[in-house]
Enzyme design. Structure first.
Site, PDB file in Angstrom:
ATOM      1  N   LYS A  58       1.233  -1.062   0.058  1.00 21.35           N
ATOM      2  CA  LYS A  58       0.081   0.065   0.081  1.00 21.35           C
ATOM      3  C   LYS A  58       0.900   1.213   0.288  1.00 21.35           C
ATOM      4  CE  LYS A  58      -3.914  -0.872   2.737  1.00 21.35           C
ATOM      5  NZ  LYS A  58      -5.206  -0.618   1.115  1.00 21.35           N
ATOM      6  N   ASP A  85      -3.751  -5.234   6.221  1.00 22.24           N
ATOM      7  CA  ASP A  85      -2.544  -5.276   5.014  1.00 22.24           C
ATOM      8  C   ASP A  85      -1.750  -4.030   3.708  1.00 22.24           C
ATOM      9  OD1 ASP A  85      -4.671  -2.951   4.566  1.00 22.24           O
ATOM     10  OD2 ASP A  85      -6.439  -3.957   3.047  1.00 22.24           O
ATOM     11  N   ARG A  90      -0.651 -12.069  -3.402  1.00 24.20           N
ATOM     12  CA  ARG A  90      -2.134 -13.380  -3.397  1.00 24.20           C
ATOM     13  C   ARG A  90      -1.735 -14.609  -4.308  1.00 24.20           C
ATOM     14  NH1 ARG A  90      -5.390 -10.383  -7.027  1.00 24.20           N
ATOM     15  NH2 ARG A  90      -6.002  -9.022  -5.439  1.00 24.20           N
ATOM     16  N   GLU A 152      -0.466 -10.132   5.134  1.00 22.95           N
ATOM     17  CA  GLU A 152      -1.787 -10.737   4.268  1.00 22.95           C
ATOM     18  C   GLU A 152      -1.905 -11.522   3.135  1.00 22.95           C
ATOM     19  OE1 GLU A 152      -6.799  -9.263   3.643  1.00 22.95           O
ATOM     20  OE2 GLU A 152      -5.429  -8.261   2.450  1.00 22.95           O
TER      21      GLU A 152
END
Length: 251
Positions: A58, A85, A90, A152
């Site tokens: 982020k 997060d 992913r 995350e």
């Protein structure tokens, strides 16, 4: 804060840089672990559950906006406590069973600590979203100290990822209420993706069973490949393995 404005600016910049750097290094640590798992499956197994990965950090602006929405005070400890997060990765895999297999592999590593798990596969969101979300603590070793950083991890199938990516694009920067009939169609599309996942997993298991039965006598154990180099196993070693198997069978 006292001192020259330029010095104050440098101090703030360095604090922000150090804060973001910790999350960057935590991502790199986790990416290395996943790379090792991928290489292991490539060398030792016929099937690799990890299709591909994508990581993101982020931006400071995004972090500040989320802090404002949450009504939190603007401090680095508060950011670490309330924004889980900041660093995310992913993992996309082929089949639903792969998701839990990857989860178990990561959680079995002694230096990773699972702090939270949200299973949106067993319990999908109302809009049909499915994915497994994990929060893991990753140790980061700096020059002067060790930090434990939260990352995350989202694990989902290709079909789940396809649906989520398109759903995000449809909603991106859309601030108004979505018509009910569109919500219904998105949910139906998510259910279709789930049905496809289940069917493909069933086909995969059946084909794997057939492959195992057909290739039982076709293994070539005399060669191994490491880092794109092919090595011939010494005959004496193969003889030794054969002798041990005979002894084991005789017992």
């Amino acid at each position: 804060m006292n001192g020259h404005p330029i010095e104050q600016f440098k101090l703030i910049r360095n604090e922000i840089t150090r804060f973001m750097m910790m999350y960057k290094f935590a991502l790199q640590e986790l990416e290395t672990k996943i790379d090792i798992l991928q290489e292991e499956f490539h060398l030792l197994h016929e099937y690799n559950p990890i299709e591909h990965t994508k990581s993101r950090l982020k931006s400071p602006e995004s972090i500040m906006n989320k802090m404002m929405r949450k009504g939190c005070d603007f401090s680095f400890p508060s950011m670490r406590e309330h924004i889980k997060d900041i660093a995310g990765i992913r993992i996309t895999c082929s089949f639903i069973s792969d998701i839990y297999r990857i989860r178990d592999m990561l959680c079995s590593q002694s230096d990773l600590t699972l702090t939270d798990e949200k299973d949106y596969i067993s319990h999908p969101k109302p809009n049909g979203y499915r994915s497994l979300h994990l929060l893991v603590q990753v140790p980061v070793f700096m020059s002067d100290r060790q930090e434990t950083v939260c990352v995350e991890v989202q694990i989902r199938t290709i079909a789940m990822d396809f649906w989520a990516s398109l759903e995000h694009k449809i909603y991106y920067k859309y601030k108004q209420a979505v018509p009910a009939h569109l919500l219904k169609e998105l949910k139906e599309a998510a259910d279709s993706a789930t049905a496809l996942d289940r069917k493909m997993e069933r086909l995969h298991k059946e084909i794997e069973q057939i492959k195992e039965e057909q290739s039982a006598d076709e293994w070539n154990l005399s060669d191994i490949i490491i880092n794109n180099q092919q090595f011939k196993l010494p005959a004496a070693l193969l003889d030794l393995i054969g002798d041990r198997n005979k002894v084991g069978a005789g017992e």
